[in-house]
Design an enzyme around this catalytic site. Structure first.
Site, PDB file in Angstrom:
ATOM      1  N   PRO A  87      44.674  63.726  57.975  1.00 40.69           N
ATOM      2  CA  PRO A  87      44.853  62.428  58.648  1.00 40.69           C
ATOM      3  C   PRO A  87      44.081  62.358  59.960  1.00 40.69           C
ATOM      4  CG  PRO A  87      46.917  63.691  58.637  1.00 40.69           C
ATOM      5  CD  PRO A  87      45.937  64.441  57.794  1.00 40.69           C
ATOM      6  N   GLU A 114      51.322  71.660  58.265  1.00 39.75           N
ATOM      7  CA  GLU A 114      50.706  71.048  59.449  1.00 39.75           C
ATOM      8  C   GLU A 114      49.187  71.186  59.452  1.00 39.75           C
ATOM      9  OE1 GLU A 114      52.528  69.193  61.694  1.00 39.75           O
ATOM     10  OE2 GLU A 114      54.083  69.540  60.184  1.00 39.75           O
ATOM     11  N   ARG A 156      33.114  57.587  39.967  1.00 42.65           N
ATOM     12  CA  ARG A 156      32.826  56.314  39.293  1.00 42.65           C
ATOM     13  C   ARG A 156      31.450  55.773  39.679  1.00 42.65           C
ATOM     14  NH1 ARG A 156      33.539  51.798  42.401  1.00 42.65           N
ATOM     15  NH2 ARG A 156      33.824  50.328  40.691  1.00 42.65           N
ATOM     16  N   ASP A 171      30.923  45.755  43.862  1.00 42.80           N
ATOM     17  CA  ASP A 171      32.119  46.121  44.620  1.00 42.80           C
ATOM     18  C   ASP A 171      32.127  45.486  46.002  1.00 42.80           C
ATOM     19  OD1 ASP A 171      32.905  47.745  42.576  1.00 42.80           O
ATOM     20  OD2 ASP A 171      32.228  49.604  43.513  1.00 42.80           O
TER      21      ASP A 171
HETATM   22  N1  ADE Z   1      46.457  64.575  54.368  1.00 42.08           N
HETATM   23  C1  ADE Z   1      47.592  64.014  54.813  1.00 42.08           C
HETATM   24  N2  ADE Z   1      47.415  62.729  55.097  1.00 42.08           N
HETATM   25  C2  ADE Z   1      46.116  62.442  54.815  1.00 42.08           C
HETATM   26  C3  ADE Z   1      45.316  61.282  54.908  1.00 42.08           C
HETATM   27  N3  ADE Z   1      45.798  60.122  55.349  1.00 42.08           N
HETATM   28  N4  ADE Z   1      44.032  61.375  54.545  1.00 42.08           N
HETATM   29  C4  ADE Z   1      43.513  62.535  54.117  1.00 42.08           C
HETATM   30  N5  ADE Z   1      44.225  63.656  54.011  1.00 42.08           N
HETATM   31  C5  ADE Z   1      45.514  63.622  54.354  1.00 42.08           C
END
Ligand code: ADE
Length: 245
Positions: A87, A114, A156, A171
């Site tokens: 994230p 984590e 794809r 797209d």
């Molecule tokens: N791992 C946990 N959350 C994630 C996200 N939003 N994007 C990529 N990998 C992740």
């Protein structure tokens, strides 16, 4: 294209055998391998995580299994492009998907808990390009689902995988496409269903009118749902009128 995925949950990747991607795999167009990280954990419990230095909640993935896994999957001096979903990564976009689709070899490292000890990424960077990427502003329990998303978006785009080159260039976010507009609604037979008619213009045979209608739908939908995208488009007089009506 070759794809390798390292994870503690290989079962997550069963969907990669389904649908068009499954077919591409069976044809040999996509050479995909899923590896269990625990194969490189050598203690009795095949431990892959430990408590974080500095304290705090949760666990961190240990560097040793990851180091061995990456050395085995990508033996030096060979180089792949290593993708680490997190994230805290840079956003995964259609543009990045297109870049990945042009790579001969992608390796995905799925973190859990984590995250992975940061030295693993530093070490890997000394011999190959490494991207930490996020699929959106929300937190998943691990990188596995993010990898499924990325693999589907990338494969794809490969010649022969989708079976219809036009649906790719059409797209919403296709790079090189001047426009960044959301696609509007689509319809098929029957012409009337549960008392609802297909918009008449689509059955008129008037191609110019159909194109105008589709563009107006795309503009309206984009303005409503993703107003920040409107500025990425070159709008003419008719477009502006559609947006103010
Ligand atoms: N791992 C946990 N959350 C994630 C996200 N939003 N994007 C990529 N990998 C992740």
């Amino acid at each position: 294209m070759r794809l390798d995925i390292v994870t503690i949950f290989p079962e997550y990747f069963a969907p990669l055998d389904v649908s068009l991607l499954g077919k591409a795999r069976r044809r040999g167009d996509v050479d995909m391998h899923v590896h269990d990280l625990r194969d490189w954990a050598h203690d009795r419990h095949r431990t892959v995580d430990d408590t974080p230095y500095g304290g705090g909640p949760g666990m961190v993935m240990k560097p040793e299994p990851w180091g061995e896994a990456l050395d085995t999957v990508v033996p030096p001096p060979s180089r792949a492009r290593l993708v680490v979903p997190t994230p805290s990564g840079r956003p995964f976009t259609q543009e990045l998907a297109t870049e990945y689709a042009a790579e001969p070899w992608l390796v995905f490292a799925c973190g859990r808990y984590e995250g992975i000890d940061a030295r693993v990424i530093e070490d890997a960077r000394e011999r190959m390009p490494v991207d930490e990427v996020s699929i959106g502003d929300y937190v998943l329990a691990g990188g596995e689902v993010a990898v499924l998303v990325i693999v589907e978006a990338v494969t794809r785009l490969l010649p022969g995988v989708l079976g219809n080159a036009e649906s790719v260039s059409d797209d919403s976010f296709a790079p090189g496409r001047m426009e960044a507009l959301l696609e509007g609604p689509v319809y098929t037979k029957p012409a009337t269903w549960r008392g609802r008619d297909v918009p008449e213009v689509l059955m008129s045979g008037n191609h110019a009118a159909i194109a105008r209608w589709r563009r107006d739908q795309a503009l309206g939908r984009t303005a409503e749902r993703r107003p920040e995208l409107i500025a990425r488009n070159r709008l003419d007089e008719a477009d502006r009128r559609a947006l103010t009506e």
